[in-house]
Write a protein that holds these residues in place. Structure first.
Motif, PDB file in Angstrom:
ATOM      1  N   GLY A 119       0.817  -1.208   0.000  1.00  0.00           N
ATOM      2  CA  GLY A 119       0.000   0.000   0.000  1.00  0.00           C
ATOM      3  C   GLY A 119       0.849   1.255   0.000  1.00  0.00           C
ATOM      4  N   VAL A 120       0.441   2.244  -0.793  1.00  0.00           N
ATOM      5  CA  VAL A 120       1.110   3.542  -0.871  1.00  0.00           C
ATOM      6  C   VAL A 120       0.046   4.628  -0.991  1.00  0.00           C
ATOM      7  N   VAL A 121       0.446   5.872  -0.819  1.00  0.00           N
ATOM      8  CA  VAL A 121      -0.444   7.009  -1.046  1.00  0.00           C
ATOM      9  C   VAL A 121      -0.181   7.555  -2.447  1.00  0.00           C
TER      10      VAL A 121
ATOM     11  N   ASP B 198      -0.689  -0.785  -4.313  1.00  0.00           N
ATOM     12  CA  ASP B 198      -2.115  -0.577  -4.066  1.00  0.00           C
ATOM     13  C   ASP B 198      -2.281   0.848  -3.511  1.00  0.00           C
ATOM     14  N   PRO B 199      -2.557   1.841  -4.379  1.00  0.00           N
ATOM     15  CA  PRO B 199      -2.601   3.234  -3.933  1.00  0.00           C
ATOM     16  C   PRO B 199      -3.917   3.617  -3.269  1.00  0.00           C
ATOM     17  N   VAL B 200      -3.825   4.498  -2.252  1.00  0.00           N
ATOM     18  CA  VAL B 200      -4.994   5.064  -1.581  1.00  0.00           C
ATOM     19  C   VAL B 200      -4.801   6.576  -1.519  1.00  0.00           C
TER      20      VAL B 200
ATOM     21  N   ALA C  49       4.110   1.357   2.743  1.00  0.00           N
ATOM     22  CA  ALA C  49       5.272   2.250   2.834  1.00  0.00           C
ATOM     23  C   ALA C  49       4.796   3.582   3.399  1.00  0.00           C
ATOM     24  N   GLY C  50       5.584   4.152   4.316  1.00  0.00           N
ATOM     25  CA  GLY C  50       5.176   5.434   4.873  1.00  0.00           C
ATOM     26  C   GLY C  50       6.191   6.007   5.837  1.00  0.00           C
ATOM     27  N   ASN C  51       5.978   7.271   6.178  1.00  0.00           N
ATOM     28  CA  ASN C  51       6.824   7.949   7.144  1.00  0.00           C
ATOM     29  C   ASN C  51       6.701   7.266   8.504  1.00  0.00           C
ATOM     30  N   LEU C  52       7.829   6.956   9.119  1.00  0.00           N
ATOM     31  CA  LEU C  52       7.843   6.217  10.385  1.00  0.00           C
ATOM     32  C   LEU C  52       7.014   6.916  11.455  1.00  0.00           C
ATOM     33  N   ARG C  53       7.231   8.234  11.647  1.00  0.00           N
ATOM     34  CA  ARG C  53       6.507   8.970  12.672  1.00  0.00           C
ATOM     35  C   ARG C  53       5.018   9.066  12.352  1.00  0.00           C
TER      36      ARG C  53
ATOM     37  N   ALA D  47       6.279  10.259  -3.149  1.00  0.00           N
ATOM     38  CA  ALA D  47       7.595   9.730  -3.486  1.00  0.00           C
ATOM     39  C   ALA D  47       8.186   9.125  -2.220  1.00  0.00           C
ATOM     40  N   TYR D  48       8.744   7.935  -2.336  1.00  0.00           N
ATOM     41  CA  TYR D  48       9.269   7.224  -1.170  1.00  0.00           C
ATOM     42  C   TYR D  48      10.780   7.018  -1.223  1.00  0.00           C
TER      43      TYR D  48
END
Length: 247
Positions: free
Chosen positions: A138-140, A158-160, A179-183, A144-145
């Motif tokens: 899953g990604v937004v 799988d984008p949301v 995938a995402g920002n840890l905080r 950019a990651y």
């Protein structure tokens, strides 16, 4: 003649009676769009809050500019920035594609650590990004990651529309990983009450987040970016920038 003189004197009296603060009605303003991205940028009731919001407020105060904050989905914000209908967007990575339609200042707002999260009770192990091949991640949309992740082949994205939906998908086991920002992901997981269901499995990278400015918003934008960098340099020199980031 006396009537005209009386009008002039009345007008002069009114002008003298205007409070000094009334001149601020014509102060320079700038619209800045952000997506809910706690703890960096978010709404507390109707009030914009967050690490990056406080840094932007301080910098623009030193510039003599009043920032007007608006919330918007990230994909829409990028679209509006490209077209010049908004002046600036907070906050994102500096990429070659974005540099085509945006000015990036020298100074960044905060450092972001992007991570891969998986279900805590699942069997997926991520020792490298190659372990994501064949997995649904899953990604937004329009995020950019980092180059390593963004160019990886063999995984099904799988984008949301936002990070809240992203956390919910993983907690409900509708994707193998996200995938995402840890905080940000940890903050949202706690707010949603699902922090016991997910865990960080692999750190992608640590990259700076920027406030970036539209190239189409007007000929004054390059000067605005220079003024912003000058304010940020002053904040760095007097320790304000470090104090805000450490907070």
């Amino acid at each position: 003649m006396f009537r005209a003189l009386r009008h002039i004197l009345c007008l002069a009296a009114l002008l003298l009676a205007v409070p000094a603060g009334a001149a601020m009605a014509a102060e320079e303003t700038l619209t800045i769009v952000f997506e809910e991205y706690p703890p960096y940028e978010y709404l507390e009731g109707e009030t914009p809050r967050g690490i990056n919001i406080e840094i932007i407020r301080e910098a623009f105060s030193r510039m003599g500019v009043r920032p007007v904050f608006r919330t918007m989905p990230w994909k829409r914000g990028l679209y509006e920035l490209k077209n010049g209908t908004i002046a600036a967007l907070a906050s994102g990575f500096r990429t070659p594609d974005r540099e085509k339609f945006a000015y990036f200042p020298h100074h960044y707002l905060s450092l972001e650590v992007n991570s891969i999260f998986v279900c805590r009770e699942g069997s997926i192990r991520v020792d490298s990004l190659k372990d994501l091949r064949g997995k649904t991640v899953g990604v937004v949309r329009e995020y950019a990651y980092g180059t390593e992740f963004d160019t990886l082949t063999g995984m099904l994205l799988d984008p949301v529309n936002n990070n809240t939906l992203l956390v919910g998908k993983l907690a409900d086991r509708r994707v193998d990983a996200i995938a995402g920002n840890l905080r940000v992901i940890e903050y949202l997981a706690e707010r949603l009450g699902v922090e016991e269901r997910i865990r960080p499995a692999y750190n992608l990278s640590s990259e700076p987040l920027y406030l970036f400015f539209s190239r189409k918003a007007g000929p004054h934008m390059p000067d605005l970016v220079r003024r912003y960098d000058s304010a940020m340099s002053a904040m760095e020199a007097d320790g304000t920038l470090r104090r805000l980031r450490d907070r």
